[in-house]
Each structure stands twice: as C-alpha cells, then as structure tokens.
Write an enzyme that holds these catalytic residues in place. Sequence first.
Site, PDB file in Angstrom:
ATOM      1  N   HIS A 123      -2.913   2.548  -5.678  1.00 48.83           N
ATOM      2  CA  HIS A 123      -3.396   1.209  -5.340  1.00 48.83           C
ATOM      3  C   HIS A 123      -3.515   0.316  -6.572  1.00 48.83           C
ATOM      4  O   HIS A 123      -3.565  -0.912  -6.442  1.00 48.83           O
ATOM      5  CB  HIS A 123      -4.752   1.312  -4.635  1.00 48.83           C
ATOM      6  CG  HIS A 123      -4.912   0.365  -3.493  1.00 48.83           C
ATOM      7  ND1 HIS A 123      -4.135   0.410  -2.359  1.00 48.83           N
ATOM      8  CD2 HIS A 123      -5.757  -0.691  -3.309  1.00 48.83           C
ATOM      9  CE1 HIS A 123      -4.503  -0.545  -1.533  1.00 48.83           C
ATOM     10  NE2 HIS A 123      -5.478  -1.241  -2.093  1.00 48.83           N
ATOM     11  N   LYS A 148      -2.326  -2.369   7.844  1.00 45.07           N
ATOM     12  CA  LYS A 148      -3.760  -2.320   8.060  1.00 45.07           C
ATOM     13  C   LYS A 148      -4.187  -3.455   8.988  1.00 45.07           C
ATOM     14  O   LYS A 148      -3.803  -4.602   8.793  1.00 45.07           O
ATOM     15  CB  LYS A 148      -4.490  -2.444   6.715  1.00 45.07           C
ATOM     16  CG  LYS A 148      -5.965  -2.135   6.768  1.00 45.07           C
ATOM     17  CD  LYS A 148      -6.541  -2.142   5.361  1.00 45.07           C
ATOM     18  CE  LYS A 148      -8.028  -1.798   5.368  1.00 45.07           C
ATOM     19  NZ  LYS A 148      -8.590  -1.779   4.002  1.00 45.07           N
ATOM     20  N   TYR A 185      -9.392 -10.823  -7.316  1.00 41.24           N
ATOM     21  CA  TYR A 185      -8.447 -10.805  -8.430  1.00 41.24           C
ATOM     22  C   TYR A 185      -8.657 -11.984  -9.374  1.00 41.24           C
ATOM     23  O   TYR A 185      -8.260 -11.912 -10.538  1.00 41.24           O
ATOM     24  CB  TYR A 185      -7.013 -10.782  -7.892  1.00 41.24           C
ATOM     25  CG  TYR A 185      -6.753  -9.570  -7.028  1.00 41.24           C
ATOM     26  CD1 TYR A 185      -6.726  -8.294  -7.591  1.00 41.24           C
ATOM     27  CD2 TYR A 185      -6.586  -9.689  -5.655  1.00 41.24           C
ATOM     28  CE1 TYR A 185      -6.517  -7.171  -6.815  1.00 41.24           C
ATOM     29  CE2 TYR A 185      -6.382  -8.570  -4.865  1.00 41.24           C
ATOM     30  CZ  TYR A 185      -6.346  -7.314  -5.445  1.00 41.24           C
ATOM     31  OH  TYR A 185      -6.160  -6.204  -4.670  1.00 41.24           O
ATOM     32  N   ARG A 197       0.861  -1.180   0.000  1.00 41.20           N
ATOM     33  CA  ARG A 197       0.000   0.000   0.000  1.00 41.20           C
ATOM     34  C   ARG A 197       0.900   1.234   0.000  1.00 41.20           C
ATOM     35  O   ARG A 197       2.065   1.167   0.395  1.00 41.20           O
ATOM     36  CB  ARG A 197      -0.905   0.015   1.234  1.00 41.20           C
ATOM     37  CG  ARG A 197      -1.819  -1.205   1.357  1.00 41.20           C
ATOM     38  CD  ARG A 197      -2.618  -1.153   2.653  1.00 41.20           C
ATOM     39  NE  ARG A 197      -3.523  -2.286   2.783  1.00 41.20           N
ATOM     40  CZ  ARG A 197      -3.227  -3.432   3.393  1.00 41.20           C
ATOM     41  NH1 ARG A 197      -2.024  -3.589   3.949  1.00 41.20           N
ATOM     42  NH2 ARG A 197      -4.112  -4.407   3.471  1.00 41.20           N
ATOM     43  N   HIS A 237      -4.085  -9.785   3.516  1.00 42.70           N
ATOM     44  CA  HIS A 237      -5.537  -9.865   3.667  1.00 42.70           C
ATOM     45  C   HIS A 237      -5.898 -10.830   4.791  1.00 42.70           C
ATOM     46  O   HIS A 237      -5.333 -11.929   4.878  1.00 42.70           O
ATOM     47  CB  HIS A 237      -6.192 -10.362   2.368  1.00 42.70           C
ATOM     48  CG  HIS A 237      -6.166  -9.348   1.275  1.00 42.70           C
ATOM     49  ND1 HIS A 237      -6.340  -9.663  -0.068  1.00 42.70           N
ATOM     50  CD2 HIS A 237      -5.991  -7.995   1.305  1.00 42.70           C
ATOM     51  CE1 HIS A 237      -6.273  -8.567  -0.792  1.00 42.70           C
ATOM     52  NE2 HIS A 237      -6.060  -7.548   0.012  1.00 42.70           N
ATOM     53  N   ARG A 250      -0.759  -2.212  -6.663  1.00 46.69           N
ATOM     54  CA  ARG A 250      -0.982  -3.341  -5.753  1.00 46.69           C
ATOM     55  C   ARG A 250      -1.959  -4.335  -6.385  1.00 46.69           C
ATOM     56  O   ARG A 250      -1.758  -5.551  -6.315  1.00 46.69           O
ATOM     57  CB  ARG A 250      -1.509  -2.805  -4.421  1.00 46.69           C
ATOM     58  CG  ARG A 250      -1.868  -3.858  -3.374  1.00 46.69           C
ATOM     59  CD  ARG A 250      -2.198  -3.139  -2.071  1.00 46.69           C
ATOM     60  NE  ARG A 250      -2.992  -3.933  -1.165  1.00 46.69           N
ATOM     61  CZ  ARG A 250      -2.499  -4.741  -0.219  1.00 46.69           C
ATOM     62  NH1 ARG A 250      -1.190  -4.881  -0.115  1.00 46.69           N
ATOM     63  NH2 ARG A 250      -3.285  -5.411   0.591  1.00 46.69           N
TER      64      ARG A 250
END
Length: 298
Positions: free
Chosen positions: A241, A135, A276, A110, A267, A244
């Site tokens: 982003h 995150k 994706y 990120r 994640h 990424r």
Amino acid sequence: YLHWIKRYILFHKKQHPSSLGAQHVEQYLSHLALNRQCSPSTQSQALCALVFLYRHVLKTELPRLDGISFAKRKPRIPTVLTEEEVARVLEEMKGPDGLIVSLLYGSGLRMAEGVALRIQDVDLHRRCLTIRMAKGAKDRVVTLSQRLVGPLEHCMTKALAVHEQDVARGYGFAPAPYALRRKLGTALRSPGWQFVFPSSGYSAIPDTGELVRFHRHPDNVRKAITAACRHIDLRKRVTSHTFRHSFATHLLQRGADIRTVQDQLGHADVKTTEVYTHVIQRGGLAVRSPLDTLPVHG
C-alpha cells in the site's frame, strides 16, 4: 478465525463456547479495545470470527451486541517513498512481481486490484485500466503509464498462451462470483476474462470443485517487495500500500488537483484523500527549522 476463537476460549478460562452468551462476547471484544488497545480492524476481525463460530459451528445466532466498547480509529500519516526510493525498489524487482508493483505505483492500485486485473480491462491504446468491483463495490478508470504498455502487452501474450493450453486440456474457465458464473456460462472461457497475472497452477472453486486458474497470489508480491527493500537497505516500513500512498503524494506534489487524485484512488470522500496533503506539508519544504537561522560563531 481459529486464532480468535482460541483466544476467546482461553479468555473465559477454557469454558466451552456453547455455555457462553452475548455478554461474554461483548466482554471479550471490549477487553481487546480497552486492555489490549487493539486497532478497530483487529477488533472487527475478532467479532467476525466469533459470529462465524456461533452461526456456522454452534448453529445459533448471537443477539444484537450493544454493550461493546469499540476501539477508536486514530488518524495515521501514511509512509511515503521518495521518487528515488521508488525507482530503486522497482529496479530490484523483476518479472510479474515487478510489473504488479509498477502498476501499484503507476496507477495507484490496491494490491487486490493489481493481481486480479483481467485482460479485457486493460486498454493499451487509450492507456487506461478499468478497475471492476473495487472497495465499496465500485468501478473506476485509472491511468496507465506509457512505460508499462510494452511489458503489459508481453505479459498478456504469455497469459493467453497459458490459457490456450488450459483450453486444450479441457479447462480454461475464468474464476468469477457465483451469480456471474451462472449468468455468463461458457463466456468465462473467452480470453478477455482471463487474468493478466495467472497463477502457476489450478485451484478448486469451493462450492463446485471445478478446477480453475486464479490470479497470482498477493503474498508472492509482498515477499518480493520485502526482499527488494532489504537488498537496497531501505529502512522505511514498506508495504504494497506504500506505493499507492506514494502515487497520490507524488501526483499532488506535481500540481494535480485533489479531486483528480480522489477519482484515481476511488475514494468516496475527498477527506480521505486530504491525508496526502498533510504528508506534503510535513517538515521538509513546508516548515523551515529555526536552527537554520541561528548565527554561526567561530
């Protein structure tokens, strides 16, 4: 916050916020979702602004807000660049901004993770980066492209030279959360805690007024991305982003396991990573158009 507070006051016909209560806050936030059709993140930002207004300006706490109609999050397919498009953008970008964007694509970072990278978290020998307090307040280890080892080493050498000058001037303490500053003390003056991409000047820590050198501002990188895309006439909507997203998609296209991609991206749920797979299956090689099978006459 000032923007949302102003909009809130205008919505209620310029009444002073002290005369407005929880039901007025609920009414305004519901208006944003139902009438303005704003996104959940926009509504959340407006809520935070109003909580700040009442708590820190008007010195009163809002009660529990149960009457808000919340905006619904709609699934979005992310924009992904082809490998050729990524290469063209990176060719246009030079200096630290180009290196940061190379990390976003090469390691799936990120923006906040890329600009705030510290020297002690770069392992050139093992070719990996340690991402701290990402995150969800989680740490993870990600891959580092062999192509970036030399440029990163050069960048860190320059950052340490700047740090030596700061120490000679009586500065040199790295910014850190308050509890960590209190715990580590003078250890924050060591080279390992310095940012790989330091800012060009000093900034004051709000609670102490101490002058420190923060990392490069993300807006500098965003402006460089916009300029590069404009120069090569790239007509997709490209943000930081996007690189990424492209990292994850290209890994899956090359046969990487989705769990591996999940770990690299940090994640918590594999369902987040599964978006994706939809990018890969959309159009292109996934579905053959029936127009291609029609007989050609004449």
